[in-house]
Structure formats: structure tokens, C-alpha cells
Design an enzyme around this catalytic site. Structure first.
Site, short mmCIF file in Angstrom:
data_model
loop_
_atom_site.label_atom_id
_atom_site.label_comp_id
_atom_site.label_asym_id
_atom_site.label_seq_id
_atom_site.Cartn_x
_atom_site.Cartn_y
_atom_site.Cartn_z
CE LYS A 1 -10.37 -9.93 0.57
NZ LYS A 1 -9.61 -9.57 1.76
CE LYS B 1 -4.38 -1.69 1.24
NZ LYS B 1 -5.52 -1.72 2.12
CE LYS C 1 -15.10 -4.50 4.08
NZ LYS C 1 -13.95 -5.16 4.27
#
Ligand code: TRP
Length: 326
Positions: free
Chosen positions: A192, A111, A195
Site C-alpha cells: 500500500k 505493532k 503516509k
């Protein structure tokens, strides 16, 4: 009774992946553990969020936990941000965590590469997570594989603290439910279902219109092998749909496979779509009942009270051990 704990970060609407991977898993452990289920709203702040949207999403998470069948009398349900002792404990733990350890976390490395202006919160994120786990001496922490390293770090921090200052923390174990826990993106079944995914075609939100969700299933990526088999390696799309159908209907994968022997993908997808559509219709109607009552507030007040007591007690013990008290 041993304690199980997990939290979900409100960075997007809850998905079918969250339901199967976390919420249903916690429901299945009901009665076997003392259970703590929370919304990790402080963790959502590590990346920029619209405060209005974030606020709205937090209550939606709680309402949806209940709508999905989490019994509030059998789980302690709470908001991370309502327990002020959690970030206070996190500071004590930060001072027992090495920079090298924190900066080695894979998620931090990935990140922080994506955006040069990342915050310090992105680095200390796993220490706050350690505090989430350790304040109440959780024994078992169900998470996705991407969070496994963070739970292991929590364990390392706890172990080191115990050795340096005295036995005060239970060492947590990570719990990865290998089968059925992980739901993949419908468009790209090798990654995956997330969200925060930008392509909503591959993701089913628990708030999706059931008809829209059904059409997402009908358009899910499959393969050209023309046989319905559970084989994640060679048939990730079909295997993912099998996992979804099996988890929502509680029917074994094998028995679903048998039902569709010699049948085509169209029939199979229609079957899965029906299960998903019915599931969403059901939980959304329960959600509407809950969100329009004062039940969510009652549940959160109770969770705040119970967990604040535990965290306060732990904080006071830790600060004594470390010498920061009057
Ligand atoms: N970091 C987790 C995630 O991104 C959420 C989380 C925060 C969590 N604190 C936790 C999960 C403690 C388990 C235990 O999904």
C-alpha cells in the site's frame, strides 16, 4: 438519511492513496449520505510524534480535504481531539471490551511486536475508533482493508452493549471500495502507498512539487510484459498507474487501455504523470487560498459544535444506562 463517517490519522502527509481511497470516495458519496469526515489526531498519539509537527499537520489535513473538493456545507468536518466526549465514551466502551478481543487485533499484534515499549494506547486504539464511529450512529464506515477488523470490532462492541444495556447504538457496516480504492507504492506495487513510508520515491504526497511527483511516476516500477493491461496479479505496477489515471481523470480504465494499445510504457507513464502533475497543481493552488483564509477555523468551529452535541447526548445516555450519573 444514513450516515457515512471516516477519519484519517495525521501520522504523515496526505498521499495520493488517501485522496483516491478516502477523500474522493467521501466526495463521491456526497448528497447520498449525511457525511462526517474528521482528523483522527488522538489516534496519532499511539506512536511517538513531534508535537510541533503533529500540530502543523492537523490543519494541513483539513485545508487539503477542502482543496480536494470536499464541500464543507455537505460534510461535517472536525478534529477528533476537539470533541471531549469521544474519549469519555471510549472509556465506557473499554469497560465493555474484553482484553482478549483487543489483543487479538492484527494491527496490535504486529505493532506491539515491532517495539517492546509500546503504550496501552496501542491496545485500546480500536476502542477509541469504536467510539469515533458509534457516538454518532454511523451506518457506513469506508476504510482500507487494514482497518476492516477494527470496524468489525466496533460492531461487536455495539451489539454487545445493546444486548446488555438496551438499544442505543446503530450497528455500523464497513465499506471497502474494491476497485480503485487502494493505491500501491510506486516502487513496490505489491504494498500500500503509505503516509509513513520511509522511501518517498514510491509515495506521492499531495504536497509534492508537481514536477517531483511526475518524475516519481516516470520512475515507477513496471514489468517486462510490454503491454498496457489492467491485470493487478501479473502487472501490479501498470495496473496501479491505470487506477491512478482513471481515478484522477474520471475516465474508465478500459478506455485508457484502448488509447494505449500498441504503445510503450514511456508514453503511458508520460500520460499518467501529466494527469498527476495537473491534479497536484490544481489542489495546491486551492490549498494555498484556503489555508491563508480563516475558512479552516470556521469549518472546525462548526464541526466541533455539531459533533459535540451528538457525542454529549450519547455519553449521557450511556452513563445513565450504566448507572454512572447523579
Ligand atoms: N484507525 C484509522 C486509520 O488508521 C483512522 C480512524 C480513526 C478511523 N477512527 C476512525 C477510520 C473511525 C474510520 C472510522 O486509518
Amino acid at each position: 438519511m444514513k450516515r457515512v463517517l471516516t477519519g484519517l490519522k495525521p501520522t504523515g502527509d496526505l498521499t495520493l492513496g488517501n485522496y483516491i481511497g478516502s477523500i474522493k470516495l467521501m466526495k463521491d458519496l456526497e448528497g447520498k449520505y449525511e457525511s462526517y469526515l474528521f482528523v483522527a489526531d488522538l489516534h496519532a498519539l499511539t506512536v511517538p510524534n513531534d508535537p510541533v509537527l503533529l500540530h502543523e499537520r492537523i490543519k494541513k489535513f483539513i485545508g487539503m480535504y477542502i482543496a480536494c473538493g470536499i464541500d464543507p456545507t455537505k460534510h461535517v468536518i472536525y478534529l477528533q481531539s476537539e470533541n471531549a466526549y469521544i474519549p469519555a465514551i471510549s472509556w465506557l466502551l473499554e469497560c465493555s471490551t474484553y482484553y482478549g478481543e483487543a489483543s487479538r487485533m492484527i494491527q496490535f499484534k504486529e505493532k506491539s511486536k515491532q517495539n517492546a515499549n509500546f503504550t496501552v494506547g496501542l491496545l485500546t486504539y480500536p476502542v477509541l475508533m469504536a467510539s469515533d464511529i458509534l457516538y454518532c450512529d454511523a451506518d457506513l464506515v469506508p476504510v482500507g482493508i487494514d482497518q476492516k477488523q477494527h470496524v468489525e470490532l466496533a460492531r461487536d462492541i455495539a451489539d454487545r452493549f445493546n444486548k446488555r444495556f438496551g438499544e442505543v447504538f446503530t450497528l455500523p457496516d464497513v465499506y471497502i471500495n474494491e476497485h480503485g480504492a487502494k493505491i500501491y507504492d510506486l516502487q513496490d506495487p505489491t504494498k500500500k502507498m503509505s503516509k509513513t513510508e520511509e522511501n518517498p520515491k514510491g509515495v506521492i504526497s499531495l504536497f509534492d512539487d508537481p514536477e517531483v511527483a511526475k518524475s516519481k511516476i516516470m520512475k515507477a516500477t513496471t514489468d517486462s510484459l510490454a503491454t498496457i493491461k489492467y491485470d493487478p496479479e501479473n502487472q501490479p505496477g501498470i495496473s496501479n498507474l491505470l487506477t491512478i489515471a482513471s481515478s484522477l481523470s474520471n475516465e474508465d480504465i478500459d478506455s485508457i487501455v484502448n488509447k494505449f494499445e500498441g504503445k510503450g510504457y514511456g508514453d503511458f507513464k508520460k500520460y499518467v504523470a501529466e494527469i498527476v502533475g495537473n491534479f497536484l497543481t490544481d489542489i495546491q493552488s486551492k490549498y494555498n487560498d484556503i489555508i491563508n483564509s480563516n475558512k479552516v477555523d470556521e469549518i472546525l468551529d462548526n464541526g466541533k459544535e455539531i459533533t459535540t452535541k451528538l457525542a454529549k447526548d450519547k455519553y449521557e445516555k450511556l452513563s445513565k444506562m450504566m448507572g454512572v450519573y447523579r
